[in-house]
Design a protein around this motif. Structure first.
Motif, PDB file in Angstrom:
ATOM      1  N   HIS A   1       1.628   4.983  -2.143  1.00  0.00           N
ATOM      2  CA  HIS A   1       1.020   6.026  -3.355  1.00  0.00           C
ATOM      3  C   HIS A   1       2.451   6.897  -3.838  1.00  0.00           C
ATOM      4  O   HIS A   1       2.940   7.664  -3.027  1.00  0.00           O
ATOM      5  CB  HIS A   1       0.289   7.069  -2.554  1.00  0.00           C
ATOM      6  CG  HIS A   1      -0.992   6.431  -1.959  1.00  0.00           C
ATOM      7  ND1 HIS A   1      -2.261   6.455  -2.701  1.00  0.00           N
ATOM      8  CD2 HIS A   1      -1.306   5.823  -0.646  1.00  0.00           C
ATOM      9  CE1 HIS A   1      -3.183   5.886  -1.810  1.00  0.00           C
ATOM     10  NE2 HIS A   1      -2.618   5.458  -0.804  1.00  0.00           N
TER      11      HIS A   1
ATOM     12  N   ASP B   1       1.069   2.461   3.881  1.00  0.00           N
ATOM     13  CA  ASP B   1       0.256   3.638   3.536  1.00  0.00           C
ATOM     14  C   ASP B   1       1.206   4.940   3.169  1.00  0.00           C
ATOM     15  O   ASP B   1       0.374   6.041   3.599  1.00  0.00           O
ATOM     16  CB  ASP B   1      -1.197   3.572   4.245  1.00  0.00           C
ATOM     17  CG  ASP B   1      -2.151   4.531   3.647  1.00  0.00           C
ATOM     18  OD1 ASP B   1      -2.018   5.046   2.164  1.00  0.00           O
ATOM     19  OD2 ASP B   1      -3.255   4.682   3.970  1.00  0.00           O
TER      20      ASP B   1
ATOM     21  N   LYS C   1      -8.719  -1.473  -6.434  1.00  0.00           N
ATOM     22  CA  LYS C   1      -8.927  -0.649  -5.434  1.00  0.00           C
ATOM     23  C   LYS C   1     -10.264   0.021  -5.552  1.00  0.00           C
ATOM     24  O   LYS C   1     -10.387   0.893  -6.719  1.00  0.00           O
ATOM     25  CB  LYS C   1      -7.853   0.137  -4.862  1.00  0.00           C
ATOM     26  CG  LYS C   1      -8.211   1.001  -3.719  1.00  0.00           C
ATOM     27  CD  LYS C   1      -7.309   1.390  -2.678  1.00  0.00           C
ATOM     28  CE  LYS C   1      -7.540   2.115  -1.279  1.00  0.00           C
ATOM     29  NZ  LYS C   1      -6.520   3.130  -0.938  1.00  0.00           N
TER      30      LYS C   1
ATOM     31  N   HIS D   1       0.766  -1.250  -0.175  1.00  0.00           N
ATOM     32  CA  HIS D   1       0.036  -0.138   0.126  1.00  0.00           C
ATOM     33  C   HIS D   1       0.969   1.282  -0.085  1.00  0.00           C
ATOM     34  O   HIS D   1       1.029   1.712   1.175  1.00  0.00           O
ATOM     35  CB  HIS D   1      -0.925  -0.030   1.043  1.00  0.00           C
ATOM     36  CG  HIS D   1      -1.956   1.010   1.149  1.00  0.00           C
ATOM     37  ND1 HIS D   1      -3.229   0.754   1.685  1.00  0.00           N
ATOM     38  CD2 HIS D   1      -1.964   2.247   0.611  1.00  0.00           C
ATOM     39  CE1 HIS D   1      -4.151   1.749   1.644  1.00  0.00           C
ATOM     40  NE2 HIS D   1      -3.173   2.888   0.980  1.00  0.00           N
TER      41      HIS D   1
ATOM     42  N   HIS E   1      -5.919  -0.271   5.418  1.00  0.00           N
ATOM     43  CA  HIS E   1      -5.541   0.760   6.755  1.00  0.00           C
ATOM     44  C   HIS E   1      -6.725   0.541   7.638  1.00  0.00           C
ATOM     45  O   HIS E   1      -7.604   1.592   7.831  1.00  0.00           O
ATOM     46  CB  HIS E   1      -5.539   2.068   6.270  1.00  0.00           C
ATOM     47  CG  HIS E   1      -6.335   2.785   5.098  1.00  0.00           C
ATOM     48  ND1 HIS E   1      -7.629   2.602   5.171  1.00  0.00           N
ATOM     49  CD2 HIS E   1      -6.029   3.207   3.880  1.00  0.00           C
ATOM     50  CE1 HIS E   1      -8.276   3.356   4.156  1.00  0.00           C
ATOM     51  NE2 HIS E   1      -7.236   3.482   3.300  1.00  0.00           N
TER      52      HIS E   1
HETATM   53 ZN    ZN Z   1      -3.689   4.887   1.100  1.00  0.00          ZN
END
Ligand code: ZN
Ligand code: DOR
Ligand code: ZN
Length: 448
Positions: free
Chosen positions: A62, A309, A146, A60, A236
């Motif tokens: 970005h 994340d 997702k 996870h 998350h």
């Molecule tokens: Zn995320």
């Protein structure tokens, strides 16, 4: 015979336990796990007194590429990954363009192939797109999809009907649907209440984004997954009620996985007071009771995945939140600090090293269809390895990070335990404080 690499005399964390030994690596693969009789090697890494782990699979992240080069890109983000013991990154679809078409997928693949220092895989976006697009992206190698239940990224937001539709397709394809589970209507109305209240202090973010929004959305997704037979992966997880719902579904025989991050394991809402916008994430930081439930679930197997994340924003974007927390975006620079913080948690007996390897390597490899090529120290697996020094003290400082934005929610936090070396398919990408990997070393990974 001379092999490429030998990692000698460490404590190897393998599926059959922790054993003393050496890893023999050739042509990017693990070709030997031995106690004696080492072959000659071009590179010898002395792991005595250290732990040898499979590389972390951070499912996870970005990396903002393409889209927001001032926040992060595939080179800077994977430089940080290498320094943080992450050997495969799985990038989320909320880039610009969003990863919802074959063109966007191929564009991102080209960028990552040129820039990445570690291996990479992609999650496709499952917003209001036709079923044919899901199939196309799956053919191209997406490891999962997702959907957002909130409208924050409009191309990725899915209605209830669309969630059901995509889950049916993904059940057929055998790929997971990852969800950002928060109830849109509850979050929207609370945001209006927050505005009316006049509150702008950091804790207002937590007070006006309630746990029930996450609990309801999680339960709804679990119901849809049960109906369709899809593998639901809840991203998350932050709150006890959502964990309870997941546990109940699992007890009823449903295959569903949950994920959490150091954000929620190490911080509670009180961290907002000191760290303000730097600790602002969605879902928000919760209570001590929630935090204890997350640790318990991570250890018991209800939550099977740990992921960072990593969601970078610029310092300026974050700083705006001190005057008004609602002006700062949610997300933190965390890819490089997740493993050290978790090794420190091992040293503090919050989790065993074997379980950490399961949740941060083997299980995310399984969920993304990369196991056993990735995610364990096995003969024939890719030689993605972390040599960890469990006795190394660290103090986290934004200025030391390898990301573009040298900011961290964990500023000033001290601990013990850090990666000493990171190898991706047998090539050393990080060693003793230096990133040695080169952009372009990383390779695209599709499900087996
Ligand atoms: Zn995320
Ligand atoms: O805090 C978050 N940041 N939560 C999300 O769901 C998205 C992420 C981002 O991309 O900024
Ligand atoms: Zn999310």
């Amino acid at each position: 015979m001379t092999v490429d690499v030998v990692i000698r005399d460490g404590m190897l964390v393998t599926p059959s336990g922790i054993v003393e030994g050496s890893l023999v690596i050739d042509e990017g693969k693990i070709v030997g796990i031995v106690r004696s009789g080492l072959p000659k090697a071009d590179t010898v890494i002395d792991a005595s007194g250290k732990m040898v782990l499979p590389g972390m699979i951070d499912m996870h992240v970005h990396l903002r590429d393409p889209g927001f080069p001032e926040r992060e890109n595939f080179e800077s983000g994977t430089r940080a990954a290498a320094a943080g013991g992450v050997t495969t990154v799985v990038d989320m679809p909320n880039t610009v363009p969003a990863t919802v078409t074959l063109e966007a997928f191929q564009e991102k693949k080209g960028i990552a192939s040129r820039k990445s220092l570690v291996d990479f895989a992609f999650i496709g976006g499952a917003g209001e797109i036709p079923t044919e697009s899901i199939i196309e992206l799956a053919d191209a190698g997406a490891t999962g999809f997702k959907s957002f239940l909130i409208a924050r990224f409009k191309e990725l937001a899915a209605s209830d009907y669309t969630l059901l539709r995509h889950m049916r397709t993904l059940a057929d394809l055998g790929l997971p649907l990852l969800v950002h589970a928060e109830n849109q209507s509850i979050v929207d109305s609370y945001m209006k209440e927050a505005e009316a209240s006049g509150r702008t202090d950091p804790l207002a973010h937590c007070d006006y984004r309630p746990a029930i929004a996450e609990v309801e959305a999680t339960m709804r997704c679990l119901a849809f997954a049960r109906e369709t037979g899809a593998h639901l992966h809840v991203c998350h997880m932050s709150t006890a009620g959502a964990v309870d719902a997941l546990e109940l579904a699992q007890a009823g025989g449903q295959y569903a996985t949950g994920e959490t991050s150091t954000n929620y394991l190490l911080f509670t809402r009180e961290a907002m007071e000191e760290r303000g916008p730097y600790a602002k994430v969605d879902p928000p930081l919760r209570t001590r009771e929630d935090q204890l439930r997350l640790w318990e679930a991570l250890n018991s197997g209800v939550i099977e995945v740990l992921a960072s994340d990593h969601a970078p924003y610029t310092r300026e974007e974050k700083e705006a939140g001190w005057a008004n927390i609602f002006k700062a975006p949610s997300g933190g620079v965390v890819i490089e600090t997740t493993l050290p913080l978790m090794l420190d948690a091992v040293n503090r007996d919050l989790i065993s090293l074997e379980r950490l390897v399961e949740v941060f390597s083997s299980n995310p490899a399984q969920v993304n269809g990369l196991y056993p090529r990735k995610g364990d120290l096995l003969l024939g697996s890719d030689a993605d390895v972390v040599v960890a020094d469990m006795d190394k003290p660290f103090k986290i400082r934004g200025e030391d990070l390898h990301t573009i934005q040298k900011i961290t929610p964990y500023e000033g936090i001290k601990g013990t335990g850090a990666p000493y070396a990171t190898l991706v398919r047998g090539s050393v990408v990080y060693m003793d404080g230096q990133v040695t990997g080169k952009p372009g070393n990383g390779a695209f990974q599709r499900p087996l």
